[in-house]
Design a protein around this motif. Structure first.
Motif, PDB file in Angstrom:
ATOM      1  N   THR A 174      43.189  35.600  48.606  1.00 48.61           N
ATOM      2  CA  THR A 174      41.802  36.046  48.687  1.00 48.61           C
ATOM      3  C   THR A 174      41.663  37.393  47.994  1.00 48.61           C
ATOM      4  O   THR A 174      42.285  38.378  48.415  1.00 48.61           O
ATOM      5  N   THR A 184      39.449  40.646  47.272  1.00 47.56           N
ATOM      6  CA  THR A 184      38.472  41.362  48.088  1.00 47.56           C
ATOM      7  C   THR A 184      37.044  41.001  47.677  1.00 47.56           C
ATOM      8  O   THR A 184      36.689  41.064  46.503  1.00 47.56           O
ATOM      9  N   TYR A 227      35.711  37.975  47.989  1.00 50.85           N
ATOM     10  CA  TYR A 227      35.593  36.563  47.623  1.00 50.85           C
ATOM     11  C   TYR A 227      36.135  35.674  48.744  1.00 50.85           C
ATOM     12  O   TYR A 227      36.730  36.153  49.711  1.00 50.85           O
ATOM     13  N   GLU A 228      35.935  34.357  48.594  1.00 46.48           N
ATOM     14  CA  GLU A 228      36.484  33.405  49.540  1.00 46.48           C
ATOM     15  C   GLU A 228      37.951  33.127  49.219  1.00 46.48           C
ATOM     16  O   GLU A 228      38.411  33.343  48.104  1.00 46.48           O
ATOM     17  N   LYS A 229      38.674  32.619  50.222  1.00 47.33           N
ATOM     18  CA  LYS A 229      40.093  32.303  50.011  1.00 47.33           C
ATOM     19  C   LYS A 229      40.237  31.120  49.070  1.00 47.33           C
ATOM     20  O   LYS A 229      39.314  30.325  48.868  1.00 47.33           O
ATOM     21  N   ALA A 249      41.284  46.965  46.884  1.00 44.12           N
ATOM     22  CA  ALA A 249      41.845  45.617  46.711  1.00 44.12           C
ATOM     23  C   ALA A 249      43.331  45.766  46.389  1.00 44.12           C
ATOM     24  O   ALA A 249      43.741  45.675  45.227  1.00 44.12           O
ATOM     25  N   ASN A 298      44.057  34.940  54.289  1.00 38.82           N
ATOM     26  CA  ASN A 298      42.825  35.575  54.751  1.00 38.82           C
ATOM     27  C   ASN A 298      42.830  37.089  54.576  1.00 38.82           C
ATOM     28  O   ASN A 298      41.800  37.740  54.780  1.00 38.82           O
ATOM     29  N   ASP A 299      43.987  37.659  54.224  1.00 34.55           N
ATOM     30  CA  ASP A 299      44.061  39.096  53.963  1.00 34.55           C
ATOM     31  C   ASP A 299      43.498  39.375  52.577  1.00 34.55           C
ATOM     32  O   ASP A 299      43.964  38.820  51.570  1.00 34.55           O
ATOM     33  N   GLN A 300      42.497  40.245  52.503  1.00 30.44           N
ATOM     34  CA  GLN A 300      41.847  40.534  51.231  1.00 30.44           C
ATOM     35  C   GLN A 300      42.619  41.584  50.438  1.00 30.44           C
ATOM     36  O   GLN A 300      43.143  42.546  50.995  1.00 30.44           O
ATOM     37  N   ASP A 344      44.308  38.311  44.401  1.00 26.08           N
ATOM     38  CA  ASP A 344      44.760  36.921  44.493  1.00 26.08           C
ATOM     39  C   ASP A 344      45.836  36.683  43.439  1.00 26.08           C
ATOM     40  O   ASP A 344      46.089  37.533  42.573  1.00 26.08           O
TER      41      ASP A 344
END
Length: 229
Positions: free
Chosen positions: A63, A65, A67-69, A109, A202-204, A207
């Protein structure tokens, strides 16, 4: 040519490095017959939309920061009928880079260490239709058992094939042992490919982006399968 890699189980294996060709070509590597299985479809899952046309060059986990996973799916050619017994099988996906939204600082991020896991997928899906909610949308609307696939024996096998921890990783192929999944396919399980996800998805932060089969670098995902003589 051949390159050596150390896998997550500390087993030294050989990566058969060649340009993708049509059909699965056997190669005698001295300990068995090696087949390189090419990627036939791949897609990353994020939200309600299909991502293939959004950024076709990459498949993504984690994920970023804000955004969705994301998780990704990848499927390969069938194991040739000439293979009757599998010694081992390795999945290779090429890590390209970690991505941070351009307007955010590293503090906002951060680069995160992420452990990736690979699961055998049990149901069919379509790369041009799959989303986090649906595995296909035409001709019938077929949802996953739960968003992003249920890891409970319905959408995918509940336990991982293998894992790999990414931390400040240079661009390179990342190996995963998929011997069990490959043996299952050889025994008759439908070859519905593999799911890759990050345990701390789930940790921002940043990616992780891997090259898809559509990227022109010549580094698509593939599986090396070594069969007994």
């Amino acid at each position: 040519m051949f390159r050596a890699y150390c896998t997550t189980s500390a087993l030294l294996v050989l990566v058969f490095w060649s340009s993708p060709t049509s059909g699965v070509t056997p190669t005698n590597i001295g300990i068995g017959i090696l087949y390189r299985l090419e990627d036939t479809q791949d897609v990353w899952l994020e939200g309600n939309g299909n991502t293939v046309n959004y950024n076709p060059d990459v498949i993504i986990v984690g994920t970023a920061t804000g955004y969705e996973k994301k998780r990704f799916l990848v499927q390969f050619e069938s194991i040739p009928a000439a293979c009757t017994s599998i010694k081992w099988a390795q999945l290779y996906v090429y890590f390209a880079y970690s991505d941070r939204p351009s307007w955010l600082t590293p503090k906002q991020a951060p680069d995160l260490s992420r452990t990736l896991q690979v699961h055998q997928v049990l149901v069919q899906w379509n790369e041009s239709q799959a989303t986090s909610v649906y595995r296909q949308t035409s001709p019938a609307l077929l949802p996953w058992s739960q968003p992003y696939l249920a890891l409970d024996g319905t959408d995918a096998v509940w336990y991982p094939q293998d894992s790999f921890t990414m931390s400040q990783q240079p661009s390179s192929y990342i190996p995963f042992d998929v011997t069990e999944a490959s043996r299952n396919w050889l025994k008759g399980d439908p070859n519905n490919g593999l799911l890759v996800w990050a345990t701390n998805e789930n940790d921002q932060g940043t990616d992780l982006r891997f090259f898809s089969r559509r990227q022109q670098s010549g580094t698509p995902p593939f599986i090396n399968v070594v069969c007994s003589y």
